[in-house]
Design an enzyme around this catalytic site. Sequence first.
Site, PDB file in Angstrom:
ATOM      1  N   LYS A   1       0.863  -1.181   0.000  1.00 37.94           N
ATOM      2  CA  LYS A   1       0.000   0.000   0.000  1.00 37.94           C
ATOM      3  C   LYS A   1       0.893   1.222   0.000  1.00 37.94           C
ATOM      4  O   LYS A   1       2.047   1.154   0.433  1.00 37.94           O
ATOM      5  CB  LYS A   1      -0.890   0.022   1.246  1.00 37.94           C
TER       6      LYS A   1
HETATM    7  P1  NAD Z   1     -12.711   7.505  -2.892  1.00 37.83           P
HETATM    8  O1  NAD Z   1     -11.706   8.532  -2.577  1.00 37.83           O
HETATM    9  O2  NAD Z   1     -13.146   7.318  -4.299  1.00 37.83           O
HETATM   10  O3  NAD Z   1     -14.041   7.760  -2.019  1.00 37.83           O
HETATM   11  C1  NAD Z   1     -14.009   7.901  -0.627  1.00 37.83           C
HETATM   12  C2  NAD Z   1     -15.370   8.413  -0.177  1.00 37.83           C
HETATM   13  O4  NAD Z   1     -15.386   8.443   1.257  1.00 37.83           O
HETATM   14  C3  NAD Z   1     -15.679   9.822  -0.647  1.00 37.83           C
HETATM   15  O5  NAD Z   1     -17.058   9.920  -0.960  1.00 37.83           O
HETATM   16  C4  NAD Z   1     -15.353  10.668   0.582  1.00 37.83           C
HETATM   17  O6  NAD Z   1     -16.056  11.909   0.607  1.00 37.83           O
HETATM   18  C5  NAD Z   1     -15.821   9.727   1.662  1.00 37.83           C
HETATM   19  N1  NAD Z   1     -15.275  10.066   2.978  1.00 37.83           N
HETATM   20  C6  NAD Z   1     -14.012  10.461   3.285  1.00 37.83           C
HETATM   21  N2  NAD Z   1     -13.905  10.692   4.598  1.00 37.83           N
HETATM   22  C7  NAD Z   1     -15.113  10.402   5.128  1.00 37.83           C
HETATM   23  C8  NAD Z   1     -15.643  10.437   6.429  1.00 37.83           C
HETATM   24  N3  NAD Z   1     -14.884  10.814   7.472  1.00 37.83           N
HETATM   25  N4  NAD Z   1     -16.932  10.084   6.606  1.00 37.83           N
HETATM   26  C9  NAD Z   1     -17.684   9.692   5.557  1.00 37.83           C
HETATM   27  N5  NAD Z   1     -17.247   9.638   4.305  1.00 37.83           N
HETATM   28  C10 NAD Z   1     -15.980   9.988   4.094  1.00 37.83           C
HETATM   29  O7  NAD Z   1     -12.143   6.127  -2.282  1.00 37.83           O
HETATM   30  P2  NAD Z   1     -12.549   4.639  -2.679  1.00 37.83           P
HETATM   31  O8  NAD Z   1     -11.586   4.171  -3.699  1.00 37.83           O
HETATM   32  O9  NAD Z   1     -14.010   4.577  -2.949  1.00 37.83           O
HETATM   33  O10 NAD Z   1     -12.198   3.851  -1.335  1.00 37.83           O
HETATM   34  C11 NAD Z   1     -13.133   3.712  -0.264  1.00 37.83           C
HETATM   35  C12 NAD Z   1     -12.733   2.531   0.615  1.00 37.83           C
HETATM   36  O11 NAD Z   1     -12.701   1.334  -0.164  1.00 37.83           O
HETATM   37  C13 NAD Z   1     -11.339   2.608   1.258  1.00 37.83           C
HETATM   38  O12 NAD Z   1     -11.370   1.949   2.508  1.00 37.83           O
HETATM   39  C14 NAD Z   1     -10.468   1.832   0.293  1.00 37.83           C
HETATM   40  O13 NAD Z   1      -9.285   1.364   0.891  1.00 37.83           O
HETATM   41  C15 NAD Z   1     -11.424   0.711  -0.050  1.00 37.83           C
HETATM   42  N6  NAD Z   1     -11.128  -0.007  -1.290  1.00 37.83           N
HETATM   43  C16 NAD Z   1     -11.017   0.651  -2.478  1.00 37.83           C
HETATM   44  C17 NAD Z   1     -10.775  -0.071  -3.635  1.00 37.83           C
HETATM   45  C18 NAD Z   1     -10.717   0.588  -4.989  1.00 37.83           C
HETATM   46  O14 NAD Z   1     -10.669  -0.143  -5.985  1.00 37.83           O
HETATM   47  N7  NAD Z   1     -10.772   1.902  -5.105  1.00 37.83           N
HETATM   48  C19 NAD Z   1     -10.602  -1.472  -3.581  1.00 37.83           C
HETATM   49  C20 NAD Z   1     -10.727  -2.116  -2.347  1.00 37.83           C
HETATM   50  C21 NAD Z   1     -10.996  -1.371  -1.220  1.00 37.83           C
END
Ligand code: NAD
Length: 424
Positions: A113
Amino acid sequence: MANSVVSELNNSEVFRMACRQFDQAADAINLPEAIRDRTKYPRRRQAVSLPIRRDDGRIHVFEGYRVQHSLSTGPSKGGIRFHESVTIGEVAALAMWMSWKCSLVGLPYGGAKGGIVVNPRTLSLRELESLSRRYMQEMINILGPQVDIAAPDVGTNEQVMAWMMDTYSNHVGHVEPAIVTGKPLSLGGSQGRREATGVGVAYLIKKYLADMKIPITQATVAIQGFGNVGSETAVAMVGYGAKVIAVSDYTGAVYNPAGIDIPKALAYVQYNKVLTDFEGAEPITNEQLLELPCTVLVPAALERVVNADNAPKLKCRLLAEAANGPTTNEADKVIEARGDIELIPDVLCNSGGVIVSYFEWLQNLQQYYWDRDEVITKLFTILDRAKAAVDAQKEKFQFNRRLAALTLGISRVAEAKQKRGLFP
Ligand code: NAD
C-alpha cells in the site's frame, strides 16, 4: 517469544488493530512462533519527501510512503491513498490486509500500500499532477511490474494512475502499462476495473442475502462513502432491485426512506463535488447513517467507523465491509455477541478491486485485451470460490466469518514463507 519487531513505525491504532486480528487468527490455527513475526510484519517500508512547486511559486514538501508487506509469492500489489490523515502505520495495516486478501482469493501477489499525507482537494490539477509524478519518481527504486504494482485508493483515480504510468514509462524508456492498474482504458486499463470493487461488493451482498433468505428486492441499503467504491456499490445494488436509502461523503449524509435516485445523486456529485444540499433526501450525519434501520449497511469510506460505541446500536442484518478495516476489534466482539448481524469481512467483500486489477496486469503483460463480459464472468467465478472457501472454513472450525477469511489468507502466506526459507 516476545515480538522481535518493536518500533515507532508500528505506533498506529490502525496497525495495532490489524496486528490484533493477525494474532487472533494465528492463535486460532496454532501458527508456529517461528513463522509468526515474519508473516505479520511488513517486509519493506519506504518514506520519501515530495517537494513540488505550488501555483503561487512556493515549494511545498509533502511526505509519502510505500509499504510492501509480503514479496514471498509474487510481486506486491496495492493502492495509493492521498488523504490528510495518512500515516506509515495506517499504510502498513492496509498493506497487511492486502496480503491476506490476495492470498484468500488466490492471486499471485503479496500485499502493499502507499500514501501521501495530503488533502488532494486543496491542490490544483497542476499541483496534483506534480505530486503524483514526484511520488512515482521517488518510489521507482522499489516499484516494477514484477516487483510492486500500484493502483488507486482513497483520493486517487484513473488520471493519477495515468501520470504515474507515464512517469515510470519515461524513466524506463518504453511504455510500461503493467506498472499500475486502474488506468484509463486508452492507456491499457481493463474493461470493468472502474466499477469492479463495487460490483464485487454488490455481488457478494446478493449471495449472502440469498443465503439469509432475504429477497434482494425487499432490501434497504445504507452506504457510507460515495466515492469510487460506494457509488459503484449503490449503482449495482439498484441494478439488483434493492433500495438505497442513504449515502454519504465527508461532508455528511443524505437519507430518503423511499429510496434515493442514485443516477441523480451521481450527476449531482459530479457537478457539485459533494452531496451537500442534494435535493430529494434529508440531511443526516455520517454517525446517524451507520445507525439507520436497514437490511444492509455498507461502510465504504475509511477505517474504524464501526466501534464499541455504535456497534450495539447498529440496526442492519448484514454488514458488508466495502472499506478496509471499518470495524474495530472491540466492535467485532459486540457484533459477535449480538449474533443478529451477518458480516462480510473486508478481505473478501472488497476483493473485486484487486481481482480485476490482476486481470488488468495480465492483459498488459500479454498485450491481449478482454471484453467486459469476460472480465465480470471471471470476477464472479473467483468471488464464488472465495466465498465458498470462507463459509466452509467458518463451518469446519466454528469461526466467525472474519476469522475464517483471515485464517485462510494468513495460513497460505505463512506456508509460502516456510517452504521458501528464511529470506523471503
Ligand atoms: P474515494 O476517494 O473514491 O471515495 C471515498 C469516499 O469516502 C468519498 O465519498 C469521501 O467523501 C468519503 N469520505 C471520506 N472521509 C469520510 C468520512 N470521514 N466520513 C464519511 N465519508 C468519508 O475512495 P474509494 O476508492 O471509494 O475507497 C473507499 C474505501 O474502499 C477505502 O477503505 C479503500 O481502501 C477501499 N477499497 C477501495 C478499492 C478501490 O478499488 N478503489 C478497492 C478495495 C478497497
